[in-house]
Design a protein around this motif. Structure first.
Motif, PDB file in Angstrom:
ATOM      1  N   LEU A  77      -7.172   4.185  -0.639  1.00 41.45           N
ATOM      2  CA  LEU A  77      -6.827   2.953   0.101  1.00 41.45           C
ATOM      3  C   LEU A  77      -7.716   2.761   1.330  1.00 41.45           C
ATOM      4  O   LEU A  77      -7.772   1.668   1.883  1.00 41.45           O
ATOM      5  CB  LEU A  77      -5.371   3.014   0.558  1.00 41.45           C
ATOM      6  CG  LEU A  77      -4.298   2.764  -0.510  1.00 41.45           C
ATOM      7  CD1 LEU A  77      -2.942   3.137   0.039  1.00 41.45           C
ATOM      8  CD2 LEU A  77      -4.298   1.296  -0.909  1.00 41.45           C
ATOM      9  N   LYS A 105       0.861  -1.195   0.000  1.00 41.93           N
ATOM     10  CA  LYS A 105       0.000   0.000   0.000  1.00 41.93           C
ATOM     11  C   LYS A 105       0.891   1.237   0.000  1.00 41.93           C
ATOM     12  O   LYS A 105       1.871   1.296   0.747  1.00 41.93           O
ATOM     13  CB  LYS A 105      -0.864   0.012   1.258  1.00 41.93           C
ATOM     14  CG  LYS A 105      -1.801  -1.163   1.364  1.00 41.93           C
ATOM     15  CD  LYS A 105      -2.677  -1.022   2.581  1.00 41.93           C
ATOM     16  CE  LYS A 105      -3.082  -2.384   3.090  1.00 41.93           C
ATOM     17  NZ  LYS A 105      -4.028  -2.323   4.187  1.00 41.93           N
ATOM     18  N   GLY A 130      -2.023   0.913  -4.713  1.00 40.16           N
ATOM     19  CA  GLY A 130      -1.691  -0.289  -3.959  1.00 40.16           C
ATOM     20  C   GLY A 130      -1.598  -1.487  -4.887  1.00 40.16           C
ATOM     21  O   GLY A 130      -1.997  -1.418  -6.054  1.00 40.16           O
TER      22      GLY A 130
END
Ligand code: HEM
Lengths: 516, 323
Positions: A385, A337, A347
């Protein structure tokens, strides 16, 4: 009276008597009865069977303490029964209330049984062997003969043939007994069971277990914060942690050609707080011992070294990424990530294969656990993310709900190669390192348990192989007539061997008696 | 590296041992059959005595006291074969150890072979000491042959090195003790079953019924009291050994995995086995549990042992699923 003493004569153990009726009118009668019932042989036997039975689900079903993942899977595949079984503690058998109830009752019964038995045995060791039973001929083994010797002569011969026995002479009678160690051993064994439970409890309350994953070149210290997973005892205090730290220099594994593991070595340096650092090789069966803390090698895997650059060419990440093995050939998965980039977050989902093979449909696999032909296969995502929201995330999973897949195809990298994303960012797979998981334990009850174990084996050996037996001699003198000698014996176990021993002793008595 | 040719020699010898044991079993059975013919005569004699003792309870004359045994050639030959098989069996294990450069009890195949060797050894010792008649051989060699045959066909593993967790001197101690105890326990389980058979046979006779197969096999067996005592003495020997094996296993687990006990399936079943044998020893000392009930406990305990070795190793996932 005589019947009483005959019964006493045949009692060769401190085993509790079968539970009978209590006296009527005793206000504590039911209580006393209940206690005697609980501490009876029959109850002990029942509780032993219950204990074995209660352990059975723990021997077949996955247990949470051992393998939480498999428990979740099991409940997932057994939608209706699973949750019900969970409520019945079938996945936590050994910490369940019913299992605890059984062993606690068993140990209460054991203590309640041991106290009077110890008292009886101590008394038996101090008292003299019991009087000769009324009828010697009715004993399991007996013999009788006549001789011209006097009582004293017969007694002297008898005593000489009974060396090693505890003897007492009462007028014309001789009582002999040996094998007290049997009962001692039995009590030592049962007391050791209690001590063992105490040792286990000490560990469960004051002990601690922590696991940590470390990549090559990194380390950890024995503090609560550094562990990935921590199982402290209920009364564990962090101040009892032995202060030391460990650095993993390199992990090394070797394999046979068929992929079977041959050796695992974690080459480490370790130091006590402020002390000099020393090299050590942590292996399976070869833990690092620092004071009361033991450090074990319990797992290993690969950690590709990656360098990530953002669209400006700035290095935003340069580290080893631990990949978790999924197959015995170490097909491993990991997640990368990159939240701290200037542009969009991105990611990767990655497969790592140490000895890479590709099947007809282009799927990647691994054919060998050793590092022969490593490939890092990446699937890239861009977007959010979801790591900024504050909810903790596992470093091994990637939440792609707010992300977009970059390529339709996964991207395979050999060591040294770089994957360039459309926006200009890139990931370089530099080379392959390894990681190891260590488990650190401190168990203050361990030594107590070990002492108990020694007591159990020693006690058992005495209890099963020493034979307790009694032997009596009665000399009858008739006025003017010959002296009659009556000998009888009784053994608690192994009547056959005792019959041989008895015959030997009698022969010895008779031959020495007759010789003059 | 393991020596494959030597390993194959070891396997061939084990096969030979199984064949020799099977022949021995036939020999023992032959001896029993010829005895049975003679017994039929004595049984008639016994029957007439029962009739004579009219009025009182029927007195069945124990057949053993009536039959005068001529040493049978088949029986002696079978015993000699068993001894031969035993030597071949020992050799096969030794060779296997040399082939793999380690103690020959590192996987289930080797373990089963070693456990069977312990059982045969125990049987030979009991016969040599005169505790049991060699006639019991037919009943002992049958399970041994089946067990070894199963081990060699289903559990077969070529001679090879051990996985690192097994590479410790504790394995020698722990597994040697476990093999010794298991072989003995399995034998005691067989004897306990024979005891149950014989005591049922005695009951049928006492009820003046004609026992049917398989209870009728009881006629070939030693008296119930002997079988009971033999299975007890085997368990009394094996129980401390098993206790020690479990403790040594805990010490080994402590050095390999960092905890001496973790309720791994294998550990759990060893515990169940241990508790059941403790139960057996208690049962024999408890009024109302002696005899047949205790024998059932011994059979159940042997069942737990079999689960421990075979079901757990093959079907249940745990740290011990190495073979
Ligand atoms: C914690 C569970 C227990 C275990 C694992 C256990 C185990 C054993 C074992 C293995 C033996 C046979 C070896 C020997 O003679 O020392 C034995 C014997 C004996 N146990 Fe226990 N026991 C337990 C609890 C109890 C309890 C609660 C009592 C009290 C009623 C008891 C009373 C006895 C007695 C009297 C004997 C001797 C039997 C005889 O007379 O031969 N045990 N026990």
């Amino acid at each position: 009276m005589t019947i009483q003493s005959d019964e006493e004569a045949s009692r060769l153990s401190t085993q509790p008597k079968p539970v009978g009726q209590t006296r009527r009118g005793d206000p504590l009668g039911p209580l006393r009865m209940g206690w005697r019932q609980l501490t009876s042989m029959r109850t002990a036997l029942l509780l032993l069977f219950l204990l074995a039975l209660a352990s059975v689900p723990g021997g077949f079903l996955p247990q949470r303490r051992l393998n939480p993942l498999r428990v979740t899977q099991y409940i997932g595949t057994h939608q209706t029964l699973g949750p019900l079984m969970d409520r019945l503690y079938l996945f936590d058998v050994f910490s369940s209330p019913w299992f605890s109830a059984i062993y606690l009752l068993l140990f209460i019964s054991l203590v309640g049984c041991l106290l009077p038995r110890t008292r009886l045995h101590l008394r038996a060791m101090r008292t003299k062997p019991p009087k000769v039973p009324r009828s010697v001929a009715k004993l399991p083994v007996s013999d009788r003969w006549e001789t011209t010797q006097s009582t004293d002569e017969v007694m002297a011969r008898a005593k000489a043939s009974l060396r090693g026995w505890r003897l007492v002479r009462r007028d014309h009678e001789l009582s002999a007994e040996r094998g007290y160690l049997r009962e001692t051993g039995n009590l030592v064994f049962h007391v050791s069971l209690v001590v063992l439970l105490i040792g286990i409890a000490l560990g469960a309350f004051g002990g601690f277990k922590g696991t940590v994953l470390v990549v090559d070149g990194k380390g950890f210290s024995n503090t609560i914060a550094s562990y990935d997973d921590l199982q402290p005892g209920r009364r564990f205090s962090p101040s009892s942690l032995v202060p030391f730290s460990v650095q993993l220099d390199a992990f090394e594994a070797t394999y046979a050609p068929d992929g079977k593991a041959l050796t695992f070595d974690a080459h480490v340096h370790w130091a006590r707080l402020g002390g000099v650092s020393k090299a050590y090789d942590v292996r399976v069966n070869h833990p690092l011992v620092v004071g009361a803390a033991k450090t074990y090698l319990i797992g290993h895997g690969y950690a590709p070294h990656i360098v990530v650059r953002d669209s400006t060419g700035q290095v935003v990440d340069d580290r080893l990424v631990p990949c978790l093995p999924q197959t015995p050939e170490f097909l491993s998965t990991c997640v990368i990530k990159e939240p701290n980039t200037t542009g969009q977050q991105f990611g990767f989902r990655a497969f790592f294969t140490p000895t890479t093979i590709t099947d007809a449909e282009g799927r990647v696999g691994s054919s060998f656990p050793g590092l022969k032909n490593p490939v890092l296969t990446l699937t890239a995502f861009v977007g959010d993310l979801g790591v900024d929201g504050g909810t903790p995330q596992s470093v091994y999973s990637l939440d792609t709900t707010a992300m977009k897949r970059v390529d339709t195809q996964a991207h395979a990298l050999l060591p040294g190669q770089t994957y360039r994303l459309p926006g200009g960012a890139s990931l370089t797979y530099v080379d392959t390192q390894q990681w190891a998981t260590f488990q650190v334990t401190q168990d203050p009850g361990k030594i107590v348990a070990l002492i108990a174990a020694v007591g159990m084996v020693g006690g058992l050996l005495l209890s099963l192989f020493v034979r307790r037996r009694r032997l009596w001699v009665r000399v009858g003198v008739a006025e003017g007539g010959p002296t009659t000698v009556e000998v009888g014996g009784l053994a608690r176990t192994d009547a056959e061997r005792f019959a041989d021993e008895f015959a030997g002793i009698v022969t010895q008595m008779r031959t020495t008696t007759v010789r003059e | 590296m393991p020596n494959q040719a030597l390993g194959q020699l070891g396997d061939a010898l084990l096969f030979a041992a199984v064949v020799v044991y099977a022949l021995a079993m036939l020999g023992f059975a032959g001896e029993q059959a010829s005895r049975k013919a003679r017994r039929a005569v004595t049984a008639v004699r016994a029957e007439s005595k029962v009739l004579l003792g009219a009025g009182g309870p029927p007195v069945l004359v124990p057949e053993e006291t009536v039959t005068v045994e001529r040493p049978s050639r088949a029986g002696r030959f079978a015993l000699a074969l068993t001894l031969c098989g035993w030597f071949i069996h020992v050799t096969s294990l030794v060779i296997r150890g040399f082939a793999a450069h380690r103690v020959p009890w590192g996987n289930m195949y080797e373990f089963s072979s070693a456990a069977a060797l312990v059982a045969v050894t125990f049987f030979l010792v009991l016969v040599a000491r005169g505790t049991v008649e060699r006639g019991l051989g037919a009943f002992v060699m049958l399970p041994v042959v089946l067990y070894l045959g199963l081990a060699a066909s289903v559990l077969y593993t070529a001679a090879g090195p051990l996985v690192p967790a097994l590479n410790s001197y504790w394995i020698k101690i722990h597994v040697a003790a476990a093999v010794t105890a298991s072989g003995s326990f399995l034998l005691s389980g067989v004897v306990a079953l024979l005891y149950l058979l014989r005591s049922r046979y005695d009951d049928r006779l006492a009820d003046r019924q004609q026992p049917r197969f398989p209870v009728s096999l009881g006629a070939q067996l030693p008296p119930a009291a002997v079988l009971d005592r033999v299975s007890y003495s085997i368990i009394a020997f094996a129980f401390p050994v098993w206790t020690f094996a479990v403790i040594a296993g805990a010490i080994w687990a402590e050095s390999a995995w960092g905890r001496y006990w973790g309720w791994d399936p294998k550990e759990t079943w060893s515990f169940i086995t241990w508790v059941l044998y403790a139960g057996y020893l208690h049962a024999r000392a408890t009024a109302g549990w002696k005899g047949r009930k205790a024998a059932w406990v011994a059979v159940a305990a042997a069942g737990a042992l079999i689960i421990d070795y075979y079901v757990v190793n093959i079907f249940v996932v745990g740290l011990h699923s190495y073979a």
